[in-house]
Design a protein around this motif. Structure first.
Motif, PDB file in Angstrom:
ATOM      1  N   ILE A 160       1.197  -1.458  -0.274  1.00  0.00           N
ATOM      2  CA  ILE A 160      -0.316  -0.290  -0.401  1.00  0.00           C
ATOM      3  C   ILE A 160       0.853   1.086   0.230  1.00  0.00           C
ATOM      4  CG2 ILE A 160      -1.140   1.658   1.345  1.00  0.00           C
ATOM      5  CD1 ILE A 160      -3.219  -1.209  -0.172  1.00  0.00           C
ATOM      6  N   GLN A 161       2.111   1.347   0.511  1.00  0.00           N
ATOM      7  CA  GLN A 161       2.882   1.942   0.808  1.00  0.00           C
ATOM      8  C   GLN A 161       3.219   2.622  -0.918  1.00  0.00           C
ATOM      9  OE1 GLN A 161       6.137   1.409   3.593  1.00  0.00           O
ATOM     10  NE2 GLN A 161       5.060   2.043   4.785  1.00  0.00           N
ATOM     11  N   ASN A 162       3.484   1.277  -1.478  1.00  0.00           N
ATOM     12  CA  ASN A 162       3.811   1.872  -2.615  1.00  0.00           C
ATOM     13  C   ASN A 162       3.257   2.184  -3.716  1.00  0.00           C
ATOM     14  OD1 ASN A 162       7.301   0.234  -3.608  1.00  0.00           O
ATOM     15  ND2 ASN A 162       6.264  -0.700  -1.733  1.00  0.00           N
ATOM     16  N   ASN A 214      -0.463   3.606  -2.582  1.00  0.00           N
ATOM     17  CA  ASN A 214       0.661   5.072  -2.170  1.00  0.00           C
ATOM     18  C   ASN A 214       1.343   6.231  -2.591  1.00  0.00           C
ATOM     19  OD1 ASN A 214      -2.302   4.749  -1.285  1.00  0.00           O
ATOM     20  ND2 ASN A 214      -1.337   4.916   0.968  1.00  0.00           N
ATOM     21  N   LEU A 215       2.819   5.332  -2.399  1.00  0.00           N
ATOM     22  CA  LEU A 215       4.031   6.315  -3.243  1.00  0.00           C
ATOM     23  C   LEU A 215       3.509   6.519  -5.090  1.00  0.00           C
ATOM     24  CD1 LEU A 215       6.497   8.421  -2.699  1.00  0.00           C
ATOM     25  CD2 LEU A 215       7.634   5.614  -3.047  1.00  0.00           C
ATOM     26  N   LEU A 229       3.177  10.255  -7.108  1.00  0.00           N
ATOM     27  CA  LEU A 229       3.790  10.730  -8.301  1.00  0.00           C
ATOM     28  C   LEU A 229       2.955  10.517  -9.957  1.00  0.00           C
ATOM     29  CD1 LEU A 229       6.674   7.185  -7.686  1.00  0.00           C
ATOM     30  CD2 LEU A 229       6.602  10.772  -7.230  1.00  0.00           C
ATOM     31  N   ASN A 236       0.448  13.077  -9.893  1.00  0.00           N
ATOM     32  CA  ASN A 236       1.611  14.637  -9.857  1.00  0.00           C
ATOM     33  C   ASN A 236       2.100  14.407 -11.505  1.00  0.00           C
ATOM     34  OD1 ASN A 236       1.322  14.438  -6.910  1.00  0.00           O
ATOM     35  ND2 ASN A 236       3.389  14.077  -6.756  1.00  0.00           N
ATOM     36  N   ASN A 268      -4.812  16.658  -4.127  1.00  0.00           N
ATOM     37  CA  ASN A 268      -3.419  16.180  -4.213  1.00  0.00           C
ATOM     38  C   ASN A 268      -3.048  14.840  -3.342  1.00  0.00           C
ATOM     39  OD1 ASN A 268      -0.498  17.945  -4.748  1.00  0.00           O
ATOM     40  ND2 ASN A 268      -2.167  18.723  -3.008  1.00  0.00           N
ATOM     41  N   ASP A 269      -2.121  14.275  -3.466  1.00  0.00           N
ATOM     42  CA  ASP A 269      -1.756  13.190  -2.059  1.00  0.00           C
ATOM     43  C   ASP A 269      -3.217  11.920  -2.533  1.00  0.00           C
ATOM     44  OD1 ASP A 269       0.433  13.908  -0.954  1.00  0.00           O
ATOM     45  OD2 ASP A 269      -0.188  14.508   0.151  1.00  0.00           O
ATOM     46  N   LYS A 323      -4.523   8.440  -2.447  1.00  0.00           N
ATOM     47  CA  LYS A 323      -4.189   7.328  -0.920  1.00  0.00           C
ATOM     48  C   LYS A 323      -5.450   6.352  -0.920  1.00  0.00           C
ATOM     49  CE  LYS A 323      -3.343   7.739   3.353  1.00  0.00           C
ATOM     50  NZ  LYS A 323      -2.482   8.460   4.173  1.00  0.00           N
ATOM     51  N   ILE A 324      -4.609   5.452  -0.203  1.00  0.00           N
ATOM     52  CA  ILE A 324      -5.912   3.978  -0.258  1.00  0.00           C
ATOM     53  C   ILE A 324      -5.234   4.221   1.440  1.00  0.00           C
ATOM     54  CG2 ILE A 324      -6.324   1.737   0.149  1.00  0.00           C
ATOM     55  CD1 ILE A 324      -4.449   1.443  -2.844  1.00  0.00           C
ATOM     56  N   VAL A 357      -7.599   3.404   5.286  1.00  0.00           N
ATOM     57  CA  VAL A 357      -8.762   2.258   5.933  1.00  0.00           C
ATOM     58  C   VAL A 357      -9.719   3.119   6.358  1.00  0.00           C
ATOM     59  CG1 VAL A 357      -8.455   0.839   8.049  1.00  0.00           C
ATOM     60  CG2 VAL A 357      -6.194   0.782   6.605  1.00  0.00           C
ATOM     61  N   TYR A 369     -10.861  -0.889   2.538  1.00  0.00           N
ATOM     62  CA  TYR A 369     -10.296  -0.225   1.897  1.00  0.00           C
ATOM     63  C   TYR A 369     -11.143   1.724   1.621  1.00  0.00           C
ATOM     64  CZ  TYR A 369      -5.960  -2.746   1.881  1.00  0.00           C
ATOM     65  OH  TYR A 369      -5.255  -3.148   2.155  1.00  0.00           O
ATOM     66  N   SER A 401      -6.016  15.023  -1.033  1.00  0.00           N
ATOM     67  CA  SER A 401      -6.342  15.782  -0.043  1.00  0.00           C
ATOM     68  C   SER A 401      -6.675  16.785  -1.041  1.00  0.00           C
ATOM     69  CB  SER A 401      -4.917  15.843   0.518  1.00  0.00           C
ATOM     70  OG  SER A 401      -4.962  15.018   0.962  1.00  0.00           O
ATOM     71  N   ARG A 425       4.403  22.786  -3.896  1.00  0.00           N
ATOM     72  CA  ARG A 425       3.678  21.450  -4.165  1.00  0.00           C
ATOM     73  C   ARG A 425       4.243  20.829  -2.520  1.00  0.00           C
ATOM     74  NH1 ARG A 425       0.725  17.688  -8.248  1.00  0.00           N
ATOM     75  NH2 ARG A 425       0.341  18.908  -9.904  1.00  0.00           N
ATOM     76  N   LYS A 438       2.269  20.326   0.531  1.00  0.00           N
ATOM     77  CA  LYS A 438       1.448  19.029   1.879  1.00  0.00           C
ATOM     78  C   LYS A 438       2.262  19.027   2.767  1.00  0.00           C
ATOM     79  CE  LYS A 438       2.920  16.289  -2.706  1.00  0.00           C
ATOM     80  NZ  LYS A 438       1.871  15.538  -2.967  1.00  0.00           N
ATOM     81  N   PHE A 477       2.774   7.318   3.636  1.00  0.00           N
ATOM     82  CA  PHE A 477       1.634   6.069   2.607  1.00  0.00           C
ATOM     83  C   PHE A 477       1.118   4.941   3.426  1.00  0.00           C
ATOM     84  CE2 PHE A 477       4.979   8.517   0.668  1.00  0.00           C
ATOM     85  CZ  PHE A 477       4.874   9.044  -0.817  1.00  0.00           C
ATOM     86  N   SER A 478       1.800   5.022   4.439  1.00  0.00           N
ATOM     87  CA  SER A 478       1.528   3.967   5.866  1.00  0.00           C
ATOM     88  C   SER A 478      -0.244   3.518   4.851  1.00  0.00           C
ATOM     89  CB  SER A 478       1.443   3.981   6.745  1.00  0.00           C
ATOM     90  OG  SER A 478       3.133   3.670   6.901  1.00  0.00           O
ATOM     91  N   LEU A 479      -0.284   2.035   5.664  1.00  0.00           N
ATOM     92  CA  LEU A 479      -2.099   2.421   5.457  1.00  0.00           C
ATOM     93  C   LEU A 479      -2.745   3.051   6.419  1.00  0.00           C
ATOM     94  CD1 LEU A 479      -4.245   0.858   3.512  1.00  0.00           C
ATOM     95  CD2 LEU A 479      -3.950  -1.324   4.881  1.00  0.00           C
TER      96      LEU A 479
END
Lengths: 750, 245
Positions: free
Chosen positions: A604-606, A608-609, A613, A616, A625-626, A628-629, A631, A637, A642, B167, B171, B238-240
């Motif tokens: 999920i970090q990957n 989200n990252l 990316l 952007n 912005n941002d 993300k997945i 919880v 999920y 943002s 940005r 953020k 980026f953590s869940l």
């Protein structure tokens, strides 16, 4: 990278060949021209089915996608992965099974559907489902991931990332652990009695040992008793023989003693009798006896006379009584005859009074004669009554004769009876006279005898007979005494002689008894001891038997308990193993769970990252912005983005932004899970987008970097996309009619 | 937090060759700078600082040289930070792309460098202002701490998320709201490690030696570790779910 696609009689395509280039590729055409069929052809060629398509092509219905009027179809694809070239050919037939072939660098690898699928899945590191969810955004399905409920989204993303499989394993391990726990619990319940059984076993063993030692003790006791018994048994015959002799002599002694006692008593009695006896002079006694006998003779004489007179008197009395009774009977008979006579006389009078009359006959006769006269002379009719009266008169006359005859007979009988009775009476009276005379005579005789009897009785005093008797007895006794005195004297001598003999005998017996050295007491004690010994042996034996049985029971119980305990030990070992297994499994589960969590975090970090990316690079605006997945509360999920200070759901994005969001997500996932088939296909992404969103999409596609993907394929009918994006390749799809105009098919212009 | 520290130690170990190399470069340049401008700068136990009082005495040539030297040191530090951050990113993302790696470094460098230049200028100007007005230097220290606290994670945002400065600032606000505790922990860890080491070495060595030892330790160990730790902490974004410390 997809290099080439050939579609022959596939849906609306009759013979289409497309060579794909690297970069952004547009498949453009009007609705129904066959654009989607191209993509479905790609997916079908790769995986043999297209479940994610709205058409739902699978192994069962795939022959339905052969172009109308054609018997077979062919779909062929060429693609490269890491510089290796692959080719898949799939032939479909209406009337026979389909055939497929996979080639690697022009070499045939497999012709089996399942094997081809395995190869492709391994080579691309994806399956059809994953391809459908990530690589290929089907028509109306571009935002599928964004619109999914949290749980479903989680499930899908987990599935795509392979985390779901781990969860499956965890669930299975959890089930196994629970089963092991249940088994342990069950076995522990079974083992509740283990300690009790162990204690019981110890108790039994101790009891068994005690019993064995007791048996040993008893055996030794038994042997000792047995020895004693054998020794006594040997003595027994001698002892019994002696004792029998003793008994005999003892009995003899007793008998002798009894005899002696009796003799002594007899002697004493005799002596006493002898000493008590008073003897008279025998001569006097003889005289007395003679005198008495005379008196007795006289007495007998008187007695005989009196007895004869008595007899006579009795005879006279009897006779008198008999005559008297006869006289009385005659009187009674006379009385009866007189009564009978009176009765007869009365009867005679009655008969005389009841003499039958003939008056009615005479009247009837007169009447008959009168009627006859009248009948004869006056009226004939009167003859009839004359006959009747005549008959009546006849009848009455007959009856009169009968009655008269009976009356006469009766009168004669009564007269005869009267005469007979009168004669009888006369006779009875005569008899009575005789009897009266006889009675008188008997009375006189009686009186005479009575006088005689009185005279004799006066000569014999009262109780004289008894006196005589007494005196005679007295004399007899005196005489008997003398006689018995003599006998007693003789008897006494005899007895004394006999006593002496017995005393001698008794002495001899005593000597014998002494010599035997046994008596009742000794014998009883000996016998008692012998019997006690027998009983002790018996008792000891039975106790030994009892204890032996008890020890066997103990052995059995011990064996059973030992088996049980052995079983329980095995169970305990099993429980220990199970516990160890459970612990290991829990450890494994925890490790896997940790791994899953770690994987999920990393993935999920990957994503989200990566999403950030890609967002952007694709998103031209500055509002959001941002991506993300995150919880959500239900542990599902949620796709977020943002905006300024706030984090909002991706639902609120516009169509174009959603497209970018979906694209970012797909690219992020794609980037994460595979670098092999770097293709993204979007079917009608402008569907439901407003103009500004389409413009945004155009901008974003133009800005899209091809660093992460080889081919970005868009299928659309929208001319703005076609005209405003810098495409590396445009594939134009349209419908064309055959020359005769009968068939309508898709055609492609590259 | 433990996870981040462990992860940082792991990355530190893996990237230690690179850290040594960069550290030496920085050390050499810093050494040259110190030796050249020993009258104008001083080494404290936690770093190298300008002597503002001496600035007026510096001539133009010296000024240009000093400025150039500072720019080089900052560039080296920036490069080190970016490399370690990208390394952390790739480590945490579990993916290595050489091309992307290089591109990430080159694209992030100007933005991060810009920040450090700005930060240097702010520090310099404020120091001059405080010196001229003779204000309480404690207040200046607090201001520096607050500014550094606010901007602490901006370089990481630029490197990891591959965004520009604007940005990154946007953020940053969100990030702080979510993980405000992390910069405090980060700063606290740096401070505590330094103080402990100063105390230990202070017991054994004289202060001048301690300053040099601490400079070396900071260049080779503490600063690289804190950089990696910062990147790791930033990666939790980026953590869940937000990881508990």
């Amino acid at each position: 990278m997809i290099q080439k696609l050939i579609l022959q009689n596939w849906m609306s395509h009759r013979d289409t060949q497309i060579s794909f280039r690297h970069g952004k590729i547009l498949i453009h055409g009007k609705n129904g021209s066959g654009k989607t069929s191209i993509v479905e052809g790609i997916v079908f060629a790769l995986f043999g089915e297209v479940k994610t398509s709205y058409r739902g092509i699978n192994k069962q219905n795939r022959r339905n996608f052969i172009r109308d009027g054609e018997k077979s179809a062919k779909v062929e694809i060429e693609f490269s992965v890491d510089g290796k070239n692959f080719r898949i050919v799939r032939n479909l037939y209406r009337d026979k099974p389909s055939r497929s072939a996979l080639y690697y660098n022009s070499n045939l690898i497999s012709e089996n559907d399942d094997e081809i699928l395995k190869h492709i899945t391994r080579v691309l590191n994806i399956d059809e489902r994953l391809f459908g969810n990530v690589f290929y955004g089907a028509q109306d399905n571009i935002y599928q991931l964004i619109n999914m409920p949290p749980k479903e989204l989680k499930l899908n993303i987990d599935r795509v990332l392979g985390i779901e499989e781990i969860q499956d394993r965890i669930d299975k391990i959890t089930k196994i652990i629970n089963r092991i726990k249940d088994q342990i619990k069950q076995t522990e319940i079974d083992l509740d009695g283990y300690r009790t059984k162990q204690k019981e076993l110890e108790r039994l063993k101790s009891g068994y040992q005690t019993t064995l030692s007791r048996i040993e003790e008893l055996n030794s006791q038994f042997r000792s008793l047995q020895n004693d018994y054998e020794s006594m048994t040997k003595q027994k015959e001698t002892i019994e023989q002696k004792y029998n002799t003793y008994i005999q002599y003892r009995d003899k002694k007793i008998a002798t003693e009894t005899k002696i006692d009796r003799l002594n008593q007899d002697i004493k009695k005799l002596q006493q009798i002898i000493s008590n006896t008073q003897l008279e002079d025998p001569e006097v006694l003889e005289e007395k006896r003679l005198q008495l006998e005379k008196e007795i003779e006289q007495f007998r004489l008187y007695t005989d006379q009196s007895m004869k007179l008595n007899d006579l008197q009795n005879q006279l009395n009897q006779k008198y009584d008999s005559v008297f009774r006869n006289r009385e009977d005659l009187y009674r008979t006379l009385q009866e005859r007189n009564l009978e006579l009176d009765t007869l006389r009365k009867e005679l009078e009655q008969l005389n009074r009841s003499k039958p009359s003939n008056l009615t006959f005479i009247i009837a006769l007169i009447l008959a004669m009168g009627a006859l006269g009248i009948g004869i002379f006056v009226i004939n009719l009167a003859l009839l009554p004359a006959i009747v009266f005549g008959i009546a008169a006849l009848y009455l006359h007959i009856k009169y004769n009968e009655q008269k005859s009976r009356w006469s007979n009766e009168l004669e009988r009564v007269n005869n009876d009267t005469k007979r009775i009168e004669a009888e009476i006369s006779s009875i009276r005569n008899e009575l006279n005789v009897l009266e005379q006889e009675l008188e005579k008997l009375k006189n005789d009686k009186n005479s005898v009575s006088e005689q009897l009185k005279d004799i009785m006066s000569k014999i005093p009262s109780d004289y007979g008894k006196e005589l008797e007494r005196r005679r007895d007295q004399i007899s006794r005196a005489l008997g005494n003398i006689e018995s005195y003599k006998k007693d004297q003789k008897r006494l001598l005899e007895l004394r002689q006999e006593l002496e003999n017995f005393v001698k005998n008794l002495e001899s017996i005593d000597q014998t008894l002494k010599s035997l050295e046994i008596n009742d007491k000794i014998y009883r004690e000996w016998s008692k001891r012998y019997v006690e010994l027998q009983e002790a042996i018996k008792r000891t034996k039975s106790e030994i038997n009892l204890l032996t049985n008890q020890s066997k029971e103990f052995q059995k119980s011990i064996e059973i308990l030992e088996r049980d305990i052995e079983d329980m030990k095995r169970k305990i070992e099993r429980v220990e193993i199970l516990r160890a297994l459970q612990k290991e499994l829990e450890e494994i589960k925890n490790r896997i769970s940790d791994l899953q969590t770690k994987n999920r975090q990393v993935y999920i970090q990957n994503i989200n990252l990566g999403m950030g990316l890609f967002w952007n690079s694709l998103y031209a605006g500055v509002v959001y912005n941002d991506p993300k997945i995150a919880v959500d509360k239900s542990d599902g999920y949620e796709l977020k983005i943002s905006i300024g200070d706030n984090e909002v759901s991706a639902d609120r994005l516009s169509g174009g932004e959603k497209t970018i969001y979906a694209l970012s997500l797909r690219l992020a996932i794609l980037n994460l899970i595979t670098r092999r088939l770097r293709v993204i296909i979007l079917d009608e992404p402008t569907h439901n987008l407003d103009d500004s969103s389409i413009d945004n999409l155009v901008d974003n596609i133009n800005r899209l970097s091809l660093d992460h993907i080889d081919q970005f394929i868009i299928i659309t009918h929208d001319d703005r996309l076609k005209n405003n994006v810098m495409w590396n390749q445009v594939i134009q799809v349209f419908r064309e009619k055959s020359k005769d105009g009968s068939v309508n098919y898709s055609k492609v212009l590259l | 937090m433990i996870f981040e520290i462990k992860s940082s130690i792991e990355i530190f170990k893996q990237a230690y060759d690179l850290i040594i190399l960069l550290g030496f470069v920085i050390l050499i340049v810093t050494g040259i700078l110190i030796l050249t401008f020993q009258d104008y700068i001083y080494i404290s136990v936690t770093g190298i600082f300008l002597r503002i009082s001496k600035i007026t005495e510096i001539n133009l040539l010296e000024f240009i040289f000093a400025l150039f030297s500072f720019l080089i040191v900052i560039a080296l530090y920036t490069l080190s930070l970016i490399i370690l951050t990208v390394a952390t990113k790739e480590y945490r993302a579990d993916r290595i792309y050489p091309s992307v790696f290089i591109k990430n470094i080159t694209s992030s460098f100007p933005e991060v460098y810009k920040i450090f230049i700005i930060w240097f200028l702010i520090q310099f100007n404020l120091s001059v202002l405080w010196y001229v007005n003779a204000w309480d230097p404690m207040i200046l220290s607090i201001i520096f701490f607050l500014i550094s606290y606010i901007f602490l994670f901006i370089p990481y945002a630029i490197v990891i998320e591959e965004v520009d400065f604007d940005r990154a600032i946007r953020k940053l606000y969100i990030f702080r709201k979510e993980l405000a505790i992390y910069p405090i922990m980060y700063s606290a860890i740096g401070l505590i490690i330094n103080l402990i080491l100063i105390f230990i070495f202070g017991l054994v060595f004289p202060l001048d030696i301690v300053r040099i030892i601490m400079l070396i330790i900071n260049i080779f160990i503490i600063v690289p570790f804190l950089v990696i730790l910062g990147a790791n902490l930033y990666f939790n974004k980026f953590s869940l779910s937000i990881r508990k410390i």
